[in-house]
Design a protein around this motif. Sequence first.
Motif, PDB file in Angstrom:
ATOM      1  N   SER A   1       0.840  -1.196   0.000  1.00 58.64           N
ATOM      2  CA  SER A   1       0.000   0.000   0.000  1.00 58.64           C
ATOM      3  C   SER A   1       0.878   1.250   0.000  1.00 58.64           C
ATOM      4  N   GLY A   2       2.085   1.140   0.586  1.00 59.21           N
ATOM      5  CA  GLY A   2       3.018   2.260   0.532  1.00 59.21           C
ATOM      6  C   GLY A   2       3.427   2.550  -0.901  1.00 59.21           C
ATOM      7  N   ARG A   3       3.714   1.462  -1.670  1.00 60.50           N
ATOM      8  CA  ARG A   3       4.079   1.637  -3.082  1.00 60.50           C
ATOM      9  C   ARG A   3       2.937   2.286  -3.847  1.00 60.50           C
ATOM     10  N   ARG A   4       1.699   1.802  -3.562  1.00 60.23           N
ATOM     11  CA  ARG A   4       0.538   2.361  -4.273  1.00 60.23           C
ATOM     12  C   ARG A   4       0.316   3.816  -3.910  1.00 60.23           C
ATOM     13  N   ALA A   5       0.427   4.120  -2.599  1.00 59.82           N
ATOM     14  CA  ALA A   5       0.209   5.504  -2.155  1.00 59.82           C
ATOM     15  C   ALA A   5       1.238   6.424  -2.792  1.00 59.82           C
ATOM     16  N   MET A   6       2.472   5.904  -2.895  1.00 62.61           N
ATOM     17  CA  MET A   6       3.553   6.695  -3.475  1.00 62.61           C
ATOM     18  C   MET A   6       3.253   6.985  -4.940  1.00 62.61           C
ATOM     19  N   ALA A   7       2.795   5.933  -5.643  1.00 63.71           N
ATOM     20  CA  ALA A   7       2.473   6.099  -7.064  1.00 63.71           C
ATOM     21  C   ALA A   7       1.343   7.112  -7.230  1.00 63.71           C
ATOM     22  N   ALA A   8       0.333   7.033  -6.344  1.00 62.81           N
ATOM     23  CA  ALA A   8      -0.789   7.963  -6.425  1.00 62.81           C
ATOM     24  C   ALA A   8      -0.326   9.381  -6.107  1.00 62.81           C
ATOM     25  N   LEU A   9       0.564   9.453  -5.086  1.00 63.72           N
ATOM     26  CA  LEU A   9       1.049  10.762  -4.662  1.00 63.72           C
ATOM     27  C   LEU A   9       1.815  11.455  -5.799  1.00 63.72           C
ATOM     28  N   ARG A  10       2.550  10.652  -6.573  1.00 62.66           N
ATOM     29  CA  ARG A  10       3.332  11.212  -7.680  1.00 62.66           C
ATOM     30  C   ARG A  10       2.450  11.922  -8.691  1.00 62.66           C
TER      31      ARG A  10
END
Length: 301
Positions: free
Chosen positions: A208-217
């Motif tokens: 979920s950290g990877r996903r949140a990071m991708a979304a944040l980008r």
Amino acid sequence: MRAHNQRTLISKPFPPLDPGESMDEINVAAAARRLGISEPAARKMITAGRLPNRAHTGPALVASADVDRVMRERRAEALRRHPDTEGFARQVRELLWPSERIDYVRLMDGRREVADANQARHLSAQPHGRAVLRTLTPDAAAIFGWAAVDVAATPARAFTDMCRFCYADTTARVHGGLRPTDSPAYRVLLGCSPCPADRQRWATEAESGRRAMAALRQTDEFRAAQAGAEQAREAASVAVSRLRTAARVYAAVDPSSARLAGVQRAGVTASGGLPCGCTRDVYCDAHAAAFGTHDRRAARQ
Ligand SMILES: [Zn+2]
Ligand SMILES: [Zn+2]
């Protein structure tokens, strides 16, 4: 005011909050608890300006985001003094439990026997467990988080029903502070290995950290922050800290959890009680909310 509105919005009674424990500002006691330091030490940080006082009048209030920043800074400072975290964890473990250093020899029939009676007597007579906490370097809590250090200092008999990694993790999530990670240092400090639930949790969080990071980008805030806009970074950090506080509050949804905000780090009792208020047979409200039951006895079966 905010807490009052939420109380009317959800069906379950909202837990009473410590007056200082609003969504993004906390009082000195809560800040000290999260940092694993004494209240006077936290007050010194406020006087020195390291933890800015956000209250215009009355008792001091500090921003959750500032507490998190100080937590990261103290960890970095302590890591410069103890770059070998696994070696440092071993030192802390040996200070907490000197008797674990007793040498044994294996007998022919498979039983074991102390190798040196004098050494065994000497090490067994040393102060141990929670009695050592007072004299322990603050670097231990700064690096590993007070929750893990507390669990490490608690006798193993308090954890017959519970994985120590899970316990430290839940305590840190409920009360704030660093959470244990999947590293040799935590295995040494806690004297055990993580359980399957920990591995599952770490895997889920990493994903979920990877996903949140991708979304944040994809967000403007991130682009602005990346461009070096200090303001945007601050907003993100406040949002994260609000989320954390909200998560803690929701984890404790229980009418009788008034104790949560004011929970004291009292010593472990002979009956296997824990600093958060859990007793041998009954989970504290915060842990009960996290584990879904107050009945610690049943969890042990
Ligand atoms: Zn576990
Ligand atoms: Zn508890």
